[in-house]
Design a protein around this motif. Structure first.
Motif, PDB file in Angstrom:
ATOM      1  N   HIS A  15     -72.836 -83.951  37.314  1.00 51.09           N
ATOM      2  CA  HIS A  15     -72.476 -84.294  35.940  1.00 51.09           C
ATOM      3  C   HIS A  15     -72.092 -83.038  35.175  1.00 51.09           C
ATOM      4  CE1 HIS A  15     -72.775 -85.870  31.848  1.00 51.09           C
ATOM      5  NE2 HIS A  15     -72.623 -87.063  32.406  1.00 51.09           N
ATOM      6  N   HIS A  16     -70.985 -83.063  34.475  1.00 46.48           N
ATOM      7  CA  HIS A  16     -70.449 -81.874  33.796  1.00 46.48           C
ATOM      8  C   HIS A  16     -71.382 -81.292  32.746  1.00 46.48           C
ATOM      9  CE1 HIS A  16     -69.327 -83.846  29.972  1.00 46.48           C
ATOM     10  NE2 HIS A  16     -69.168 -84.921  30.734  1.00 46.48           N
ATOM     11  N   LYS A  17     -72.338 -82.057  32.231  1.00 49.84           N
ATOM     12  CA  LYS A  17     -73.272 -81.520  31.238  1.00 49.84           C
ATOM     13  C   LYS A  17     -74.277 -80.558  31.866  1.00 49.84           C
ATOM     14  CE  LYS A  17     -73.537 -85.206  27.790  1.00 49.84           C
ATOM     15  NZ  LYS A  17     -74.438 -86.215  27.212  1.00 49.84           N
ATOM     16  N   TYR A  18     -74.525 -80.698  33.156  1.00 53.92           N
ATOM     17  CA  TYR A  18     -75.577 -79.932  33.808  1.00 53.92           C
ATOM     18  C   TYR A  18     -75.067 -78.879  34.784  1.00 53.92           C
ATOM     19  CZ  TYR A  18     -78.109 -83.927  32.002  1.00 53.92           C
ATOM     20  OH  TYR A  18     -78.613 -84.883  31.187  1.00 53.92           O
ATOM     21  N   VAL A  19     -73.807 -78.954  35.162  1.00 50.99           N
ATOM     22  CA  VAL A  19     -73.253 -78.015  36.136  1.00 50.99           C
ATOM     23  C   VAL A  19     -72.121 -77.238  35.478  1.00 50.99           C
ATOM     24  CG1 VAL A  19     -72.148 -77.789  38.386  1.00 50.99           C
ATOM     25  CG2 VAL A  19     -73.817 -79.605  38.009  1.00 50.99           C
ATOM     26  N   VAL A  20     -72.209 -75.914  35.498  1.00 51.85           N
ATOM     27  CA  VAL A  20     -71.174 -75.074  34.905  1.00 51.85           C
ATOM     28  C   VAL A  20     -70.749 -74.015  35.912  1.00 51.85           C
ATOM     29  CG1 VAL A  20     -71.918 -75.387  32.520  1.00 51.85           C
ATOM     30  CG2 VAL A  20     -72.848 -73.502  33.862  1.00 51.85           C
ATOM     31  N   GLN A  21     -69.601 -73.405  35.684  1.00 50.14           N
ATOM     32  CA  GLN A  21     -69.104 -72.336  36.539  1.00 50.14           C
ATOM     33  C   GLN A  21     -70.001 -71.109  36.382  1.00 50.14           C
ATOM     34  OE1 GLN A  21     -65.504 -71.865  37.772  1.00 50.14           O
ATOM     35  NE2 GLN A  21     -65.019 -74.021  37.639  1.00 50.14           N
ATOM     36  N   ALA A  22     -70.138 -70.346  37.441  1.00 52.39           N
ATOM     37  CA  ALA A  22     -70.956 -69.137  37.418  1.00 52.39           C
ATOM     38  C   ALA A  22     -70.200 -67.955  36.816  1.00 52.39           C
ATOM     39  CB  ALA A  22     -71.422 -68.785  38.826  1.00 52.39           C
ATOM     40  N   TYR A  23     -68.863 -68.053  36.765  1.00 52.29           N
ATOM     41  CA  TYR A  23     -68.026 -66.963  36.274  1.00 52.29           C
ATOM     42  C   TYR A  23     -67.185 -67.434  35.090  1.00 52.29           C
ATOM     43  CZ  TYR A  23     -69.152 -64.412  40.519  1.00 52.29           C
ATOM     44  OH  TYR A  23     -69.813 -63.751  41.510  1.00 52.29           O
ATOM     45  N   TYR A  24     -66.954 -66.540  34.126  1.00 51.95           N
ATOM     46  CA  TYR A  24     -66.070 -66.850  33.015  1.00 51.95           C
ATOM     47  C   TYR A  24     -64.650 -67.050  33.532  1.00 51.95           C
ATOM     48  CZ  TYR A  24     -69.693 -65.520  29.683  1.00 51.95           C
ATOM     49  OH  TYR A  24     -70.849 -65.459  28.947  1.00 51.95           O
ATOM     50  N   GLN A  25     -63.916 -67.992  32.928  1.00 56.68           N
ATOM     51  CA  GLN A  25     -62.561 -68.303  33.357  1.00 56.68           C
ATOM     52  C   GLN A  25     -61.517 -67.886  32.324  1.00 56.68           C
ATOM     53  OE1 GLN A  25     -62.080 -69.635  36.488  1.00 56.68           O
ATOM     54  NE2 GLN A  25     -64.285 -69.327  36.652  1.00 56.68           N
ATOM     55  N   SER A  26     -61.955 -67.308  31.206  1.00 59.02           N
ATOM     56  CA  SER A  26     -61.013 -66.931  30.150  1.00 59.02           C
ATOM     57  C   SER A  26     -61.448 -65.630  29.477  1.00 59.02           C
ATOM     58  CB  SER A  26     -60.937 -68.038  29.101  1.00 59.02           C
ATOM     59  OG  SER A  26     -62.193 -68.210  28.488  1.00 59.02           O
ATOM     60  N   VAL A  27     -60.503 -65.035  28.770  1.00 65.02           N
ATOM     61  CA  VAL A  27     -60.770 -63.815  28.008  1.00 65.02           C
ATOM     62  C   VAL A  27     -61.414 -64.221  26.684  1.00 65.02           C
ATOM     63  CG1 VAL A  27     -59.696 -61.828  26.891  1.00 65.02           C
ATOM     64  CG2 VAL A  27     -58.816 -62.648  29.068  1.00 65.02           C
ATOM     65  N   PRO A  28     -62.461 -63.531  26.227  1.00 64.23           N
ATOM     66  CA  PRO A  28     -63.075 -63.872  24.940  1.00 64.23           C
ATOM     67  C   PRO A  28     -62.104 -63.669  23.780  1.00 64.23           C
ATOM     68  CG  PRO A  28     -64.060 -61.889  25.861  1.00 64.23           C
ATOM     69  CD  PRO A  28     -63.124 -62.419  26.882  1.00 64.23           C
ATOM     70  N   LYS A  29     -62.302 -64.415  22.695  1.00 70.99           N
ATOM     71  CA  LYS A  29     -61.399 -64.357  21.539  1.00 70.99           C
ATOM     72  C   LYS A  29     -61.280 -62.957  20.948  1.00 70.99           C
ATOM     73  CE  LYS A  29     -61.824 -69.135  20.062  1.00 70.99           C
ATOM     74  NZ  LYS A  29     -62.303 -70.052  19.035  1.00 70.99           N
TER      75      LYS A  29
END
Length: 106
Positions: A25-39
């Protein structure tokens, strides 16, 4: 319900090698690495032992070390195999692992 079959690969843990299932479920599983540059194009080192900067995106040829709490300026994000790296404004590369760096100034 969709589930992921997982195996513990931490050699020193009590459950090493054991297999289990976790929810997908997408609420409980997230990527371990950032996929974008911070603002604001800044990251902060949060790893207890700090992180190393490298001259190549393959994280070879170690160039520099950064201690916990150091603020770094990011130029762009680079994909390498299944993971991502940040390219810093000085041209060096660091990991985008969420356990080692956090986006923004903290």
């Amino acid at each position: 319900t969709l589930r992921y079959k997982v195996r513990d690969v931490n050699h020193k843990s009590k459950s090493a090698g054991k297999i289990g299932y976790i929810t997908a479920h997408h609420k409980y599983v997230v990527q371990a690495y950032y996929q974008s540059v911070p603002k604001n194009k800044k990251i902060t080192v949060i790893g207890t032992n700090g992180i190393h900067a490298y001259k190549n995106e393959t994280l070879t040829r170690r160039a520099k070390s950064y201690k916990k709490g150091t603020h770094l300026r990011v130029k762009k994000i680079v994909k390498h195999n299944l993971t991502t790296r940040y390219q810093l404004s000085n041209g060096y590369y660091v990991t985008a692992n969420k356990k080692l760096v956090i986006q923004g100034n903290y």
